[in-house]
Write a protein that holds these residues in place. Structure first.
Motif, PDB file in Angstrom:
ATOM      1  N   PHE A 108       0.711  -0.825  -0.364  1.00 25.22           N
ATOM      2  CA  PHE A 108       0.233   0.181  -0.038  1.00 25.22           C
ATOM      3  C   PHE A 108       1.274   0.834   0.271  1.00 25.22           C
ATOM      4  O   PHE A 108       0.638   1.871  -0.743  1.00 25.22           O
ATOM      5  CB  PHE A 108      -0.971   0.164   0.605  1.00 25.22           C
ATOM      6  N   GLN A 109       1.498   1.715   0.457  1.00 26.99           N
ATOM      7  CA  GLN A 109       2.736   2.304   1.196  1.00 26.99           C
ATOM      8  C   GLN A 109       3.340   2.896  -0.335  1.00 26.99           C
ATOM      9  O   GLN A 109       3.367   4.403  -1.086  1.00 26.99           O
ATOM     10  CB  GLN A 109       3.671   2.097   2.543  1.00 26.99           C
ATOM     11  N   ALA A 110       4.016   0.924  -0.777  1.00 31.42           N
ATOM     12  CA  ALA A 110       4.727   1.457  -2.521  1.00 31.42           C
ATOM     13  C   ALA A 110       3.572   2.156  -3.079  1.00 31.42           C
ATOM     14  O   ALA A 110       3.853   3.160  -3.893  1.00 31.42           O
ATOM     15  CB  ALA A 110       5.217   0.751  -2.159  1.00 31.42           C
ATOM     16  N   ALA A 111       2.711   1.873  -3.344  1.00 29.16           N
ATOM     17  CA  ALA A 111       1.268   2.026  -4.453  1.00 29.16           C
ATOM     18  C   ALA A 111       1.015   3.370  -3.957  1.00 29.16           C
ATOM     19  O   ALA A 111       1.504   4.655  -5.263  1.00 29.16           O
ATOM     20  CB  ALA A 111       0.437   1.226  -4.367  1.00 29.16           C
ATOM     21  N   VAL A 112       1.118   4.069  -3.147  1.00 27.09           N
ATOM     22  CA  VAL A 112       1.130   5.733  -3.023  1.00 27.09           C
ATOM     23  C   VAL A 112       1.654   6.732  -3.451  1.00 27.09           C
ATOM     24  O   VAL A 112       2.007   7.482  -3.802  1.00 27.09           O
ATOM     25  CB  VAL A 112       0.671   6.414  -1.360  1.00 27.09           C
ATOM     26  N   GLU A 113       3.539   5.762  -3.151  1.00 28.78           N
ATOM     27  CA  GLU A 113       4.442   6.657  -3.441  1.00 28.78           C
ATOM     28  C   GLU A 113       4.509   6.849  -5.158  1.00 28.78           C
ATOM     29  O   GLU A 113       5.234   7.893  -5.492  1.00 28.78           O
ATOM     30  CB  GLU A 113       5.987   6.024  -2.792  1.00 28.78           C
ATOM     31  N   ALA A 114       4.523   5.244  -5.477  1.00 26.78           N
ATOM     32  CA  ALA A 114       4.239   5.257  -6.703  1.00 26.78           C
ATOM     33  C   ALA A 114       3.077   6.434  -8.027  1.00 26.78           C
ATOM     34  O   ALA A 114       3.176   7.179  -8.814  1.00 26.78           O
ATOM     35  CB  ALA A 114       3.777   4.160  -7.478  1.00 26.78           C
ATOM     36  N   LEU A 115       1.702   6.635  -6.904  1.00 26.75           N
ATOM     37  CA  LEU A 115       1.200   7.318  -7.496  1.00 26.75           C
ATOM     38  C   LEU A 115       1.620   8.848  -7.549  1.00 26.75           C
ATOM     39  O   LEU A 115       1.502   9.966  -8.091  1.00 26.75           O
ATOM     40  CB  LEU A 115      -0.167   7.047  -6.539  1.00 26.75           C
ATOM     41  N   SER A 116       2.289   8.831  -6.038  1.00 23.59           N
ATOM     42  CA  SER A 116       2.538  10.596  -5.958  1.00 23.59           C
ATOM     43  C   SER A 116       3.370  11.295  -6.869  1.00 23.59           C
ATOM     44  O   SER A 116       3.806  12.017  -6.997  1.00 23.59           O
ATOM     45  CB  SER A 116       3.135  11.056  -4.317  1.00 23.59           C
ATOM     46  N   GLU A 117       4.375   9.930  -7.632  1.00 21.80           N
ATOM     47  CA  GLU A 117       5.464  10.097  -8.135  1.00 21.80           C
ATOM     48  C   GLU A 117       5.081  10.535  -9.297  1.00 21.80           C
ATOM     49  O   GLU A 117       5.782  11.807 -10.063  1.00 21.80           O
ATOM     50  CB  GLU A 117       6.154   9.174  -8.282  1.00 21.80           C
ATOM     51  N   VAL A 118       4.169  10.625 -10.140  1.00 25.34           N
ATOM     52  CA  VAL A 118       3.450  10.630 -11.291  1.00 25.34           C
ATOM     53  C   VAL A 118       2.577  11.364 -11.117  1.00 25.34           C
ATOM     54  O   VAL A 118       2.371  12.420 -12.121  1.00 25.34           O
ATOM     55  CB  VAL A 118       2.586   9.725 -12.234  1.00 25.34           C
ATOM     56  N   ALA A 119       2.074  11.298 -10.125  1.00 19.82           N
ATOM     57  CA  ALA A 119       0.581  12.686 -10.130  1.00 19.82           C
ATOM     58  C   ALA A 119       1.056  14.816  -9.842  1.00 19.82           C
ATOM     59  O   ALA A 119       0.850  15.557 -11.000  1.00 19.82           O
ATOM     60  CB  ALA A 119       0.346  13.235  -8.397  1.00 19.82           C
ATOM     61  N   ASN A 120       2.294  14.517 -10.222  1.00 13.76           N
ATOM     62  CA  ASN A 120       2.743  15.713 -10.566  1.00 13.76           C
ATOM     63  C   ASN A 120       3.319  16.170 -11.841  1.00 13.76           C
ATOM     64  O   ASN A 120       2.888  17.226 -12.740  1.00 13.76           O
ATOM     65  CB  ASN A 120       4.108  16.246  -9.404  1.00 13.76           C
ATOM     66  N   GLY A 121       2.522  15.344 -12.439  1.00 14.09           N
ATOM     67  CA  GLY A 121       3.497  14.777 -13.646  1.00 14.09           C
ATOM     68  C   GLY A 121       1.801  15.570 -14.801  1.00 14.09           C
ATOM     69  O   GLY A 121       1.646  16.051 -15.640  1.00 14.09           O
ATOM     70  N   GLY A 122       0.680  15.522 -14.380  1.00 12.29           N
ATOM     71  CA  GLY A 122      -0.027  15.762 -15.091  1.00 12.29           C
ATOM     72  C   GLY A 122      -0.868  14.986 -15.618  1.00 12.29           C
ATOM     73  O   GLY A 122      -1.366  15.507 -16.401  1.00 12.29           O
ATOM     74  N   GLU A 123       0.471  13.409 -16.064  1.00 14.09           N
ATOM     75  CA  GLU A 123      -0.645  12.568 -17.415  1.00 14.09           C
ATOM     76  C   GLU A 123      -1.149  11.739 -16.605  1.00 14.09           C
ATOM     77  O   GLU A 123      -1.434  11.280 -16.184  1.00 14.09           O
ATOM     78  CB  GLU A 123       1.235  12.702 -17.770  1.00 14.09           C
ATOM     79  N   MET A 124      -2.494  12.674 -17.309  1.00 12.97           N
ATOM     80  CA  MET A 124      -3.468  11.312 -16.624  1.00 12.97           C
ATOM     81  C   MET A 124      -3.698  10.455 -17.193  1.00 12.97           C
ATOM     82  O   MET A 124      -4.335   8.972 -15.894  1.00 12.97           O
ATOM     83  CB  MET A 124      -5.176  12.210 -17.122  1.00 12.97           C
ATOM     84  N   GLN A 125      -3.253   9.539 -17.646  1.00 12.91           N
ATOM     85  CA  GLN A 125      -2.889   8.318 -17.823  1.00 12.91           C
ATOM     86  C   GLN A 125      -2.141   6.909 -17.158  1.00 12.91           C
ATOM     87  O   GLN A 125      -2.410   6.122 -16.142  1.00 12.91           O
ATOM     88  CB  GLN A 125      -2.562   7.459 -19.314  1.00 12.91           C
ATOM     89  N   ALA A 126      -0.672   7.917 -16.759  1.00 11.20           N
ATOM     90  CA  ALA A 126       0.042   7.323 -15.741  1.00 11.20           C
ATOM     91  C   ALA A 126      -0.963   7.534 -14.460  1.00 11.20           C
ATOM     92  O   ALA A 126      -0.471   6.392 -13.967  1.00 11.20           O
ATOM     93  CB  ALA A 126       1.276   8.003 -15.668  1.00 11.20           C
ATOM     94  N   ILE A 127      -1.938   9.014 -14.653  1.00 12.63           N
ATOM     95  CA  ILE A 127      -1.798   9.024 -12.418  1.00 12.63           C
ATOM     96  C   ILE A 127      -2.890   7.302 -12.866  1.00 12.63           C
ATOM     97  O   ILE A 127      -2.975   6.365 -11.593  1.00 12.63           O
ATOM     98  CB  ILE A 127      -2.765  10.564 -12.901  1.00 12.63           C
ATOM     99  N   ASP A 128      -3.825   7.689 -13.989  1.00 13.66           N
ATOM    100  CA  ASP A 128      -5.032   6.158 -13.861  1.00 13.66           C
ATOM    101  C   ASP A 128      -4.268   4.809 -13.616  1.00 13.66           C
ATOM    102  O   ASP A 128      -4.852   4.172 -12.665  1.00 13.66           O
ATOM    103  CB  ASP A 128      -5.757   6.451 -15.324  1.00 13.66           C
ATOM    104  N   ALA A 129      -3.296   4.563 -13.630  1.00 10.52           N
ATOM    105  CA  ALA A 129      -2.704   3.321 -13.042  1.00 10.52           C
ATOM    106  C   ALA A 129      -2.328   3.639 -11.999  1.00 10.52           C
ATOM    107  O   ALA A 129      -2.640   2.273 -11.612  1.00 10.52           O
ATOM    108  CB  ALA A 129      -1.270   3.321 -14.952  1.00 10.52           C
ATOM    109  N   ALA A 130      -1.615   4.246 -12.024  1.00 17.11           N
ATOM    110  CA  ALA A 130      -0.988   3.939 -10.420  1.00 17.11           C
ATOM    111  C   ALA A 130      -1.824   3.933  -9.945  1.00 17.11           C
ATOM    112  O   ALA A 130      -1.854   3.335  -8.725  1.00 17.11           O
ATOM    113  CB  ALA A 130      -0.194   6.027 -10.334  1.00 17.11           C
TER     114      ALA A 130
END
Ligand code: HEC
Length: 151
Positions: A108-130
């Motif tokens: 869970f913690q790793a998944a939150v971190e991965a989401l946080s890494e892509v969130a700032n990029g604003g790339e919706m597809q990557a955010i959706d996958a994470a």
């Protein structure tokens, strides 16, 4: 007189803050645990709506991701004890199988971190996958360690 009042106020403030950090009853600990879970769920739900373009301003997405980042470290401490609370759905497997439970927390913690890494990029597809991966991490833990809702 003024000095006495000052001292009394200080003592009362101290007593209140000490009471706040005292060991909670198992029932209060369970209620607290459920409140944090609801908070996770609230932010997760908001992100979900934004990612699917249904509601919410994507400019706010980072705030909700950050809230998950802020909450993720607290999760271990939520499971220090089980309770007799009627709607406590934390399964005994949590305490019987601590290693598997620690793995679920780590996922869970790793998944939150991965989401946080892509969130700032604003790339919706990557955010959706994470975000989907995060959903799997929540669900994975619930499947093994949370009692199914009885109807
Ligand atoms: C490591 C395990 C674990 C992870 C990760 C986890 N949960 Fe939970 N969750 C539980 C357990 C166990 C309960 C039952 C708690 C209880 O009833 O005391 C619970 C309860 C809940 C509840 C019900 C709260 C209530 O009102 O009773 C919701 C909603 C929830 N989780 C959402 C989420 C979301 C969303 C995520 C991911 C962002 C998540 N959880 C991640 C273990 C986990």
């Amino acid at each position: 007189m003024r000095q006495t009042i000052k001292r009394l106020t200080l003592l009362i403030t101290l007593a209140i803050s000490l009471a706040a950090v005292a060991e909670p009853t198992p029932e209060d600990a369970a209620k607290y645990r459920q409140s944090i879970m609801k908070a996770l769920s609230g932010h997760n739900g908001a992100i979900s709506m934004m990612v699917r373009g249904k509601a919410g301003d994507p400019d706010n997405l980072g705030n909700h991701v950050q809230a998950l980042v802020n909450l993720k470290g607290e999760i271990e401490s939520l499971f220090e004890q089980s309770s007799d609370l009627e709607d406590d759905r934390a399964l005994p497997a949590i305490w019987e199988n601590p290693e598997a439970f620690a793995d679920a927390i780590e996922n869970f913690q790793a998944a939150v971190e991965a989401l946080s890494e892509v969130a700032n990029g604003g790339e919706m597809q990557a955010i959706d996958a994470a975000h989907r991966e995060l959903g799997k991490a929540c669900k994975g833990c619930h499947e093994d360690f949370r009692l199914k809702k009885q109807d």
